[in-house]
Design an enzyme around this catalytic site. Structure first.
Site, PDB file in Angstrom:
ATOM      1  CE1 TYR F  22      24.943  42.207  25.229  1.00 23.75           C
ATOM      2  CE2 TYR F  22      26.370  40.438  25.976  1.00 23.75           C
ATOM      3  CZ  TYR F  22      25.334  41.402  26.422  1.00 23.75           C
ATOM      4  OH  TYR F  22      24.772  41.290  27.544  1.00 23.75           O
ATOM      5  CG  HIS F  97      18.823  47.495  26.244  1.00 26.73           C
ATOM      6  ND1 HIS F  97      19.659  47.635  27.604  1.00 26.73           N
ATOM      7  CD2 HIS F  97      17.468  48.228  26.803  1.00 26.73           C
ATOM      8  CE1 HIS F  97      19.017  48.450  28.523  1.00 26.73           C
ATOM      9  NE2 HIS F  97      17.733  48.711  28.096  1.00 26.73           N
TER      10      HIS F  97
END
Lengths: 142, 142, 142, 142, 142, 142, 142, 142, 142, 142, 142, 142
Positions: F22, F97
């Protein structure tokens, strides 16, 4: 002792249809042989191509006979309703098949009715019926 | 006439194990009864918990006996190798089960070996073995 | 109190094989440690690569010991026969795994034997065995 | 040493709900017993029926405690979000279940969170929690 | 250079069994031919019908030989334990099949052991073994 | 023009959690950057770990804002209820996303909410949010 | 900066074909608009209905351009070969779709190529291409 | 007699949301009508978008009321935890749906909670609730 | 003796593409080596990224050459049409793969063309081709 | 107002068959009760074990009555033809089941006819029929 | 009236290839016969092994001819792109197959293009084409 | 020449039922037209809603007519017994459908009877029957 053989769809064509799978004998001659082998047994016979008529017959004999020998033919693999009937009646049913259904097409392997039957006999040609009669006789005498 | 009954894993526990499913009788007493019923038949017996030993036995008798009655127990559903052996030998094998395998857990419904056997007899308690012997006798006399 | 640890295929290679997954310790040293931690317990050990021999051993101890700790290795995912044996014997079996089988390949997630065991302990390295012993001890004293 | 037990939905009903599966004990009495067995450990407890609140709690303790013991109840089989949280935090989580989830309905066999946990303990009744605590203690002392 | 051919269940029946699939030659004569073609190679041979004995043999040779040629027969499709052994040992294994397993029954297409082998050779009759030996020889000389 | 970014479970851990997937940035700093790039837009922000609170927020803004940018995190793959909410409200939702969900675990590939969204943007790191804002701006000016 | 848009089968029919799904605009006019919006970018265009020609083009530009924007049309769901090409080349590929492929037939939901792409943009009409260009520009300037 | 209607996510939007599926009426007016039809019954009402809050409410009323009417909305198809709660409480639950869930998307056909409910009523618009109340009344008077 | 190697999509990138999987060698140098090893064999070579062109070539050589060695690359898993061509021509085809396709992604395990080929060789790097040539030579001389 | 109840196979055995599932009452007595509760309604009754006769009856009444209440028994799960008839006729059909079909065997969960019916009522014993009549009455008066 | 027959991969081998399935006739002679039977119709013919070239041809004729008769060969089961083209063009397409595709391998049963065609004719040998022409003629004259 | 058209369940409702799918014509008028087009052919007609009666009729005509045209309606997808009958009789059967069954619900795509029929004609409205008659005529004259 009173038994009945109930044959499902297309089994009236035995001796006419696909002889390489089902053999050359027609069912009537075989039935006579069978009666001769078990002279003390009252052995009824019923055949229908109609699913619901097989259910009617199962209900009719299913509370009074000593045993039912059922070859449900093509309904073996599709009839929840016949399976329900076998569960509903009180007389034992033996499931028979002339050919070895496990050695044929895959969709024939899954019988919907087996789980409600006393036992299964498959693959012994017409002798499958005789083995079923034997079992009812033996159980009685035990 | 020479037949053999081959029993797979855990069938040595008959009469000890889960009596609600398999009954109270142990196999030895039953075997004696069976021999008495068929005095003219030479009836051998073999049991093993080891998959490969069952294969060894099938290969040993599979070219000379008159028939094999096989209850492969838990290997019924998992053994490609036993199925291969049955296809490789020349003697007919009848698959038997004491309980009705179609009325138990779903994974027991799928037998890997059925398609290579002459026929299947399932659900008649120990009498399943007797029906198998009967069939070998009858086929011989035909 | 008498317990047995039964290890299945390839577990004799511990300390040799894939050390990133199974660690550096060999099982014998670990077993000694374990016996030291539980001096009051008779702790037997058996290992085999043969499925049927594991069944033989389970049958042998399965009616007299106080508990069985089983790591069936690769048979965990394929052996209906071992699962049947666990159901047949009367002694409780605890299923253990050294690695977390749910964090590895998907086919390892499905154990055929879990449903017949008392409980499952997976992922704690060799300590999985110790936790199983603890549980048998605690259950006894309750 | 500081541990926390986190219980998911319906576990507040222990001792009230389905006693044949989960036993008669309520969790509070058990928690006291557990604290007595491990007097040197600070043992927190949290229960919630709300998936997101379990996530909040996991995030809150997940970077500072020495271990988390998680029984996610019905979220075990459906919560990708809890599984993500376990992967995101740095403290080890042990997954516990009171009953043997592999011996119940098939949909309970598939845990979404197992793969992110240190290990799984399932089927030992309330003692599952104690075994988890033992493991955290032993790992610490190693 | 030291190689071993390990053959699984039923491969001892070559030349006897299903000749339309496996050919007329028995394995012993073929093995002699093979040794003649590769006079500089020490070529051992082992056959067993028992899954666990194959595992034993793989462990025995798997840290010292130069290569293993494995035809696991019916265990190809069912043995997680053999697959685990191949992953555990340090010597390369080549998976061979006499027939083209992809042109036969669908359940034969899925080999559990392929992913742990160096390579797969399938469909060349007994010559599959020779190609495997060639590859070990060529790799050595590179 | 009034937009809102709604982030689901664990996205409050950005910059803390799994940085290899991430990234290192925390969401607050990124949000400031984003506001600077689009000074004419009123850009609200909401994060919750609770599925039902995300539904509450979607209902609250879903009839009056100009657009919703939703990263539902782990609820993407499990929440029929959030998908129903998106269908029920009248404002367009863009699903974003941070990582490429199709290049991760297979269960992440199936989004339950995609079919009710205007469009999907996946895999561009935090810039996924910016692309979504751009699209709302461009659609407005068309 | 040098980018290329590669369109797969039937995308040459835009403006002609199923206008309710794909809109009224033809791609050429849109391409001009796009070039005007990004005057500093060299923006090539290629369309083919032939899977292998798309592979040829990807290989040709895949080691020297700054980015590829690919709408593989019907090959999205069937081409392992295009997916392999994307993995083989060194330049990033963004997958775009005009319609929201997740809101259409189920077989369109599974893209074989997504996992090898940098990111996916789906459902914004022709603006999907513009967002992709934006992303390449922004990544460059970072 | 004391009953409660529990509505799950998005059912607070009735009369606002997708009127072609759910009709024009809002739930409050309908609730008044319903109370008028059954003046002797104490009829409570609860709505929440949060899965865990629905569980809390079910636990709160589940040991003292005379019946629960549950429309779990989107949690019908995903919540193992709500299904567990219904099994844990002692009061009967009737599952209702406004629309015919079997005539809509396929994933709505599978309810996780049905098997733990007394019965299911689906497809009669808001009257589904009235039929459920009727059934509780009739069962009481029997 | 006249053989041809036909390579499918992306195999022209060998030595350029993903070297950790496919190695450093380019195919041309390897082809020369191969020709040197088999000086008596006429060894043609063809590569195309276009499925239909591979079919054209197979048809062109498929009735006159002595053997075809086919690495269909990504079309291995998707092309019913190439499989049909192999069945239609009269010359034997050996399927080869450089990497062990069974040790890679699961979708690569299923080859559509294997069942129509003489044999399969997978996982030996470029030497897979040499083994295939050897087999054609050996079969000829038998 | 004119309604008809159509009962499928084995429902003529009510009160005889499996009383633990279907109760002690026979259908005729129940029908009289029902007529007494709704004195203003003309309530016909038809039962058959034959799938095609049920179709005949549905066609006969399906364009003139005010409503049909159908319990198709075992044909619920297998009859595409009855489902087609319900779609073809113009009168609404309500599907009823005495037992909760979702709490029984899994194959009973999938009704082929539900999607063509107005609504489904399942699990209320014989009262399922009364609830269906109520709904037709209420709809009429609205 | 202007029709075109488009044949896909391997259909140029008719009369050469697998004559037991496809017959002895080559397509050219058949085409002449067909033209003689329908002298008033302009009947074009096109064959290609390349998927994309079939798409090109369908686009070229798909807005101006009176009908297209398509035998897509092996692309029938794999080509989403051809199915898209048929949906995109305005002229009707009839899908024909020489053999009965439902009586062959299971993967041939699933045609991706059928749902976009006017109708399907399968199993009549080369006469399948004639029946398709007849239908276009009859539709015209109606 | 003597042919028969056999129509299964609900086809007696043609012209009454779902006209958007099946058209406005009733079958009787169409049958007259058809007889006029083929004045030299004896064309019988039979319709039944009962599966077993269709079997009876197939058996009755199946050894003496020149051809059977069968539209089995809803039994197409469920009747193993009708499929068995078609295999048992000696006269060819052509399967016809009025609508394009591949463009409707997915469960209609799978015909159980196709594999036993000579060919399939689907999607041409009532003209599907005419094409079938044509084929029997043409085959006769060949």
């Amino acid at each position: 002792m009173k038994l009945i053989i109930i044959n499902g769809p297309n089994l009236n064509l035995l001796g006419v249809r696909e002889k390489d799978i089902y053999g050359e004998a027609d069912f009537d001659s075989y039935l006579n042989e069978l009666k001769n082998k078990f002279p003390d047994i009252e052995l009824d016979y019923y055949q229908s191509n109609v699913e619901g008529e097989i259910i009617n017959k199962l209900q009719e004999v299913g509370f009074s006979y000593d045993g039912i020998i059922l070859n449900a033919g093509g309904y073996t693999n599709t009839s929840v309703a016949i399976a329900d009937t076998i569960a509903a009646i009180t007389i034992s049913v033996i499931e028979v098949h002339i050919s070895n259904i496990f050695a044929r097409e895959e969709f024939r392997e899954k019988s919907l009715i087996s789980k409600n039957c006393k036992g299964i006999i498959s693959g012994f040609g017409l002798e499958s019926y005789q083995l079923a009669v034997s079992n009812f006789v033996d159980s009685k005498t035990d």
